[in-house]
Write a protein that holds these residues in place. Structure first.
Motif, PDB file in Angstrom:
ATOM      1  N   LEU A 202     -27.051 -10.122 -52.514  1.00  0.00           N
ATOM      2  CA  LEU A 202     -27.997 -11.218 -52.411  1.00  0.00           C
ATOM      3  C   LEU A 202     -29.366 -10.654 -52.031  1.00  0.00           C
ATOM      4  CD1 LEU A 202     -27.778 -14.291 -52.760  1.00  0.00           C
ATOM      5  CD2 LEU A 202     -27.456 -14.476 -50.286  1.00  0.00           C
ATOM      6  N   GLU A 225     -25.440  -9.358 -45.101  1.00  0.00           N
ATOM      7  CA  GLU A 225     -24.438 -10.418 -45.003  1.00  0.00           C
ATOM      8  C   GLU A 225     -24.088 -10.748 -43.558  1.00  0.00           C
ATOM      9  OE1 GLU A 225     -20.166 -11.708 -47.013  1.00  0.00           O
ATOM     10  OE2 GLU A 225     -21.072  -9.754 -47.478  1.00  0.00           O
ATOM     11  N   PHE A 232     -24.184 -16.256 -47.884  1.00  0.00           N
ATOM     12  CA  PHE A 232     -23.468 -15.405 -48.834  1.00  0.00           C
ATOM     13  C   PHE A 232     -22.242 -16.128 -49.399  1.00  0.00           C
ATOM     14  CE2 PHE A 232     -26.175 -12.041 -47.517  1.00  0.00           C
ATOM     15  CZ  PHE A 232     -25.992 -10.972 -48.389  1.00  0.00           C
TER      16      PHE A 232
END
Length: 401
Positions: A202, A225, A232
């Motif tokens: 991400l 994360e 996430f």
């Protein structure tokens, strides 16, 4: 050495192909020019599947090993080549269109997936009709565009006319209009294989790609994360629903979201390598080689993805450097003020600007995501102002306000 057909040219992918002992044959359009020792043919439009197929047949390539596209504009043509030449990988041109035409894509999703309202704009569609249907402002862009290029936020009839100028034509499906979403943008890069999400990361944009088209600096960084576990989980779950709904082929994909108050809103999804320095940032942070994964899929092989949940030691981000709005900068100016993992910058006015007005690029890293975010913000400010601001002196790893 086996030949692989490549639509478009990208230097970093070229190195990856050579490392796999593959001989690329490039199909390019102006102004791209590969190195002199590469085989290639020029075409007027890489989206013209007939023209590209004619160029491939004229080249007399004996038993190519596969075909792939460097650009989003070539993914349909690559699927068509695989279909016609019986090559491995995604050979479904019709299915591929749902990852090219943004209106087809959004209309094919389940109704409960949040996304902008979208429609095609036939020639002669009045401004007021779109404003009443989509709200004000709204967005106009090519139906099969790439990134934020030729995308405009429209607030007045005059802006609407200007937004349509580069899209002028007689096609009812050339342009789309969407409701405007004013929210931060993030994206998920990943590998979809066998109907499942095999790997993903991400990334957060420093500012929207649209702002970069309008003169800003495009920059982004990978997210941690551990700091955003719920985000996430939501992004992966939404990506799995979108890709399954659109019957995505095995692919490397790039999916964009808007972070609205209610959660993530789907933006759009492409089935191709991510742009800019996203593959390099992912490789440096997580050890995944997205170029190699793309090549493997084109050859009909299983892509290699890293296993394990061990957190990265450093998070990476990138900046596409521009000429400053005022004054001048050199690569040395950047290097004296900031720590770079890699930087390339040309101060020569003779160097043509690349995507998003870039005349350079940089890769940076930090152990902490927030420090990385601050570092990129300082580099962007330094670049936009022509050197105003202070050198990078990281302090704490606390979250910014």
């Amino acid at each position: 050495m086996p030949t692989i057909i490549v639509i478009g040219y990208r230097e970093d992918l070229d190195r990856a192909l050579r490392s796999r002992d593959l001989d690329p044959y490039y199909l390019i359009q102006e102004p791209t020019n590969p190195p002199r020792n590469r085989r290639f043919a020029r075409v007027t439009d890489m989206e013209d599947a007939q023209e590209v197929l004619r160029a491939v047949l004229a080249a007399g390539i004996a038993e190519p090993a596969g075909a792939l596209s460097v650009h989003e504009m070539g993914v349909f043509t690559a699927a068509f080549l695989r279909q016609q030449l019986r090559l491995p990988g995604n050979a479904d041109p019709k299915g591929t269109l749902y990852f090219r035409d943004k209106c087809l894509q959004k209309s094919a999703l389940p109704p409960d997936i949040r996304r902008a309202r979208c429609r095609h704009v036939p020639p002669g569609t009045p401004f007021r009709e779109l404003a009443d249907e989509l709200g004000e402002p709204f967005v106009v862009k090519p139906a099969n565009g790439a990134g934020a290029l030729r995308t405009g936020v429209v607030r007045t009839p005059e802006e609407y006319a200007r937004a349509l100028e580069p899209l002028s034509g007689a096609s009812d499906v050339q342009a789309v209009a969407e409701s405007h979403v004013a929210a931060p943008e993030i994206y998920l890069d990943g590998v979809w294989d066998g109907g499942a999400l095999r790997w993903s990361s991400l990334t957060r944009y420093h500012a929207s790609p649209l702002s970069a088209v309008q003169g800003g600096v495009l920059a982004a960084h990978l997210m941690d994360e551990r700091r955003h576990p719920d985000l996430f989980r939501e992004a992966r779950a939404l990506a799995e629903r979108v890709l399954a709904s659109l019957e995505a082929p095995d692919c490397v994909f790039h999916m964009e979201f808007f972070a609205v108050e209610q959660g993530l809103m789907f933006g759009e999804c492409a089935i191709r390598l991510p742009g800019a320095l996203s593959p390099q940032a992912a490789h440096s942070t997580f050890g995944i080689d997205l170029f190699d994964a793309e090549i493997s899929l084109a050859l009909g092989e299983k892509p290699h993805v890293p296993l394990g949940d061990r957190p990265p030691e450093r998070f990476h981000g990138y900046v596409l450097l521009r000429r400053p709005r005022q004054g001048e900068l050199t690569q040395g100016d950047f290097e004296r003020h900031f720590p770079f993992d890699m930087i390339e910058y040309s101060a020569s006015p003779e160097v043509p600007a690349g995507p998003y007005g870039s005349v350079g690029r940089a890769l940076v890293s930090e152990r902490d995501e927030w420090k990385l975010r601050e570092l990129i913000a300082d580099i962007v400010r330094f670049n936009e102002t022509g050197g105003a601001g202070k050198a990078w002196l990281p302090e704490s790893a606390e979250s910014p306000a």
